[in-house]
Design a protein around this motif. Structure first.
Motif, PDB file in Angstrom:
ATOM      1  N   PHE A 146       4.581   1.917  -2.449  1.00 24.98           N
ATOM      2  CA  PHE A 146       5.155   1.560  -1.153  1.00 24.98           C
ATOM      3  C   PHE A 146       4.160   0.746  -0.336  1.00 24.98           C
ATOM      4  CE2 PHE A 146       5.324   2.543   3.370  1.00 24.98           C
ATOM      5  CZ  PHE A 146       6.563   2.009   3.680  1.00 24.98           C
ATOM      6  N   TRP A 147       2.917   1.199  -0.227  1.00 27.63           N
ATOM      7  CA  TRP A 147       1.925   0.474   0.568  1.00 27.63           C
ATOM      8  C   TRP A 147       1.612  -0.883  -0.020  1.00 27.63           C
ATOM      9  CZ3 TRP A 147       1.041   0.976   5.355  1.00 27.63           C
ATOM     10  CH2 TRP A 147       1.187   2.209   5.972  1.00 27.63           C
ATOM     11  N   LYS A 148       1.553  -0.958  -1.345  1.00 28.84           N
ATOM     12  CA  LYS A 148       1.294  -2.240  -1.995  1.00 28.84           C
ATOM     13  C   LYS A 148       2.410  -3.234  -1.672  1.00 28.84           C
ATOM     14  CE  LYS A 148       0.569  -4.274  -6.495  1.00 28.84           C
ATOM     15  NZ  LYS A 148       0.610  -4.102  -7.931  1.00 28.84           N
ATOM     16  N   THR A 149       3.654  -2.796  -1.775  1.00 32.40           N
ATOM     17  CA  THR A 149       4.788  -3.667  -1.480  1.00 32.40           C
ATOM     18  C   THR A 149       4.839  -4.009  -0.001  1.00 32.40           C
ATOM     19  OG1 THR A 149       5.988  -2.597  -3.262  1.00 32.40           O
ATOM     20  CG2 THR A 149       7.281  -3.918  -1.743  1.00 32.40           C
ATOM     21  N   PHE A 150       4.596  -3.024   0.855  1.00 31.91           N
ATOM     22  CA  PHE A 150       4.617  -3.260   2.290  1.00 31.91           C
ATOM     23  C   PHE A 150       3.573  -4.292   2.688  1.00 31.91           C
ATOM     24  CE2 PHE A 150       2.873  -2.277   6.486  1.00 31.91           C
ATOM     25  CZ  PHE A 150       4.005  -2.481   7.256  1.00 31.91           C
ATOM     26  N   LEU A 151       2.360  -4.154   2.190  1.00 30.31           N
ATOM     27  CA  LEU A 151       1.307  -5.103   2.543  1.00 30.31           C
ATOM     28  C   LEU A 151       1.586  -6.489   1.973  1.00 30.31           C
ATOM     29  CD1 LEU A 151      -1.869  -2.885   2.199  1.00 30.31           C
ATOM     30  CD2 LEU A 151      -0.779  -3.695   4.299  1.00 30.31           C
ATOM     31  N   LEU A 152       2.193  -6.542   0.796  1.00 34.07           N
ATOM     32  CA  LEU A 152       2.545  -7.834   0.209  1.00 34.07           C
ATOM     33  C   LEU A 152       3.532  -8.574   1.098  1.00 34.07           C
ATOM     34  CD1 LEU A 152       2.465  -9.736  -2.329  1.00 34.07           C
ATOM     35  CD2 LEU A 152       4.467  -8.471  -3.105  1.00 34.07           C
TER      36      LEU A 152
END
Length: 51
Positions: A30-36
């Protein structure tokens, strides 16, 4: 005390460890996608589209 720990580990410990691994993997994704999307131009498009 040690017998209770071994009993818990044998019966339910594997489930809890697997659940903890699954939850941490989901949080990481989730954090990886959100930051992307937050850093890239996709965020502005989604923000305009969703309001």
């Amino acid at each position: 005390m040690a017998l209770q720990w071994r009993s818990w580990l044998a019966n339910e410990g594997g489930r809890h460890i697997l659940l903890l691994f699954w939850l941490s993997l989901n949080v990481w994704l989730f954090w990886k996608t959100f930051l992307l999307y937050y850093r890239g131009p996709h965020y502005y498009y989604l923000h305009q589209m969703l309001g």
